[in-house]
Scaffold this motif. Structure first.
Motif, PDB file in Angstrom:
ATOM      1  N   VAL A 109     -23.494  93.587 -24.332  1.00 21.46           N
ATOM      2  CA  VAL A 109     -24.303  93.127 -23.197  1.00 21.46           C
ATOM      3  C   VAL A 109     -25.280  92.058 -23.675  1.00 21.46           C
ATOM      4  O   VAL A 109     -26.054  92.285 -24.604  1.00 21.46           O
ATOM      5  N   GLN A 116     -29.016  91.998 -14.383  1.00 22.98           N
ATOM      6  CA  GLN A 116     -27.831  91.377 -14.951  1.00 22.98           C
ATOM      7  C   GLN A 116     -27.313  92.187 -16.135  1.00 22.98           C
ATOM      8  O   GLN A 116     -26.103  92.386 -16.285  1.00 22.98           O
ATOM      9  N   GLU A 120     -23.613  93.951 -16.377  1.00 25.07           N
ATOM     10  CA  GLU A 120     -22.706  93.703 -17.501  1.00 25.07           C
ATOM     11  C   GLU A 120     -22.328  95.010 -18.200  1.00 25.07           C
ATOM     12  O   GLU A 120     -21.177  95.215 -18.595  1.00 25.07           O
ATOM     13  N   SER A 123     -19.750  96.856 -16.227  1.00 23.96           N
ATOM     14  CA  SER A 123     -18.469  96.152 -16.102  1.00 23.96           C
ATOM     15  C   SER A 123     -17.636  96.202 -17.376  1.00 23.96           C
ATOM     16  O   SER A 123     -16.429  95.956 -17.338  1.00 23.96           O
ATOM     17  N   GLN A 124     -18.278  96.517 -18.510  1.00 25.74           N
ATOM     18  CA  GLN A 124     -17.528  96.595 -19.762  1.00 25.74           C
ATOM     19  C   GLN A 124     -16.594  97.803 -19.730  1.00 25.74           C
ATOM     20  O   GLN A 124     -16.955  98.871 -19.237  1.00 25.74           O
TER      21      GLN A 124
END
Length: 405
Positions: A109, A116, A120, A123-124
């Motif tokens: 990240v 944000q 991130e 979403s990983q």
């Protein structure tokens, strides 16, 4: 219907909030977790009251590198209803597996503002090979009966993996781990529940290496509360127990104002007050009320909107009222106490005990469950006094009673 309806996030605000900019309230819980993350806490609340959203908010606040607390915990959110561990050894493996996957995601990240960074982080994607390779590095042998079987770790392997991981976390400016265990009532329904609670209690009681750097926040509802009362639990006996409540009026107003700004719809003070009264500041009821109000484009009467909301929430309310006597939610005692509160509008333990025939302990337990569902409020200035919350739920109950009569 406006074009933006299809773009509303979080499945039209039906699932957990994962964006800090859309989350309101729960500041006391978040402050407590940031201040002392290495304790054992139980968060109780009814369905749709926002337990998972609250755990998500704890997660992103613990991850926030700009917080000024000396001891940061690395948060691991685990949904037991999704994971469904088969036994204690499998639970131990899942705790380590999700911890290792989250660390690898966090390493990738980029530094940015919290919203944000958290986006991130979520979403990983990291698979099980992260955990397996780590365990092999430690020369840990885990049980695999076949390629599709659940992995398991014994206590020695779990301790070694956990302590090795906390060494890594210190280099990332975290002093330990806090497991956020959503749906902890899953464990109470298992034959190995006592073993699990005893094991986790042992980690916090007697394991001098682990206990200073391990925190636990477990969420659940009535099954978890009644399990503790019925059979006790070595872990729950040392836990700080907190019931989730509806939002404050102030936080509800902020939520409503934010939604109105997002969808570019003006709400006057009267309509905002009406939403607060009919939802009772219940976060889910507030969000769904706003959906229907915004979608109506102010073309429908108040009566029509209320009818739509009652129809929309019929299954939710039926589950809360629980006339089918399913596990969790209201029982006969709660239904009787709530009906008495409808008549009195405001009641104390003493007054509600007198008019229902229950003793004070029974009334106190019932009120705790009803308030934990988010449809009544405990008055802060009057310790043993409660008042009705959501007028929408009240109206639904009144209609049910009329049908029965």
């Amino acid at each position: 219907m406006p074009d933006f309806v299809e773009e509303r996030p979080f499945d039209n605000y039906r699932v957990a909030i994962t964006d800090p900019s859309h989350f309101f309230g729960r500041s006391e819980l978040i402050y407590t977790m940031l201040k002392s993350p290495f304790q054992v806490r139980i968060l109780l609340g009814g369905r749709r009251l926002g337990k998972t959203s609250a755990l998500r908010a704890v997660e992103w606040n613990l991850l926030n590198p700009s917080t000024n607390y000396p001891r940061r915990a690395f948060p691991i959110l685990i949904n037991l209803q999704l994971e469904q561990p088969k036994d204690l050894d499998n639970l131990r493996y899942l705790l380590i597996a999700r911890l290792r996957e989250a660390i690898e995601r966090w390493r990738e990240v980029p530094l940015a503002e919290m919203r944000q960074m958290y986006r991130e982080f979520l979403s990983q994607v990291k698979g099980a090979e992260v955990t397996l390779s780590f365990l092999k590095q430690l020369d840990i042998k885990f049980n695999i009966n076949n390629p599709d079987s659940e992995r398991r770790l014994n206590n020695d392997s779990f301790r070694l993996a956990f302590l090795k991981t906390t060494e890594e976390l210190r280099k990332l400016n975290f002093q330990g781990v806090c497991f956020l265990i959503d749906g902890a009532e899953f464990i109470v329904r298992q034959s190995w529940a006592t073993d699990a609670w005893s094991y986790l209690r042992g980690l916090k009681d007697t394991d001098t290496a682990i206990k200073p750097c391990l925190g636990l926040l477990l969420s659940g509802y009535r099954d978890l509360k009644e399990y503790q009362q019925r059979v006790g639990s070595p872990l729950l006996n040392i836990a700080e127990i907190e019931w989730l409540a509806p939002l404050s009026d102030e936080d509800a107003k902020k939520l409503i104002g934010d939604r109105a700004e997002q969808e570019k719809i003006s709400l006057n003070d009267d309509k905002m007050t009406s939403v607060i009264q009919w939802s009772g500041c219940h976060p889910y009821l507030t969000q769904q009320s706003l959906n229907i109000i915004f979608d109506s484009n102010h073309q429908e009467s108040r009566t029509d909107l209320i009818d739509q909301l009652l129809q929309h929430h019929d299954k939710d309310f039926s589950a809360w009222w629980n006339a089918e006597h399913l596990s969790g939610c209201f029982g006969e005692t709660e239904r009787t106490v709530y009906s008495a509160l409808i008549q009195k509008r405001k009641g104390t333990l003493k007054s509600l005990a007198q008019c229902t025939g229950f003793n004070r302990v029974q009334v106190a337990d019932a009120l705790e469950v009803i308030a934990g569902t988010g449809v009544i409020r405990q008055l802060k200035d009057e310790e043993e006094s409660y008042t009705l919350g959501s007028r929408l739920f009240e109206e639904w109950v009144v209609q049910q009673e009329l049908v029965k009569s």
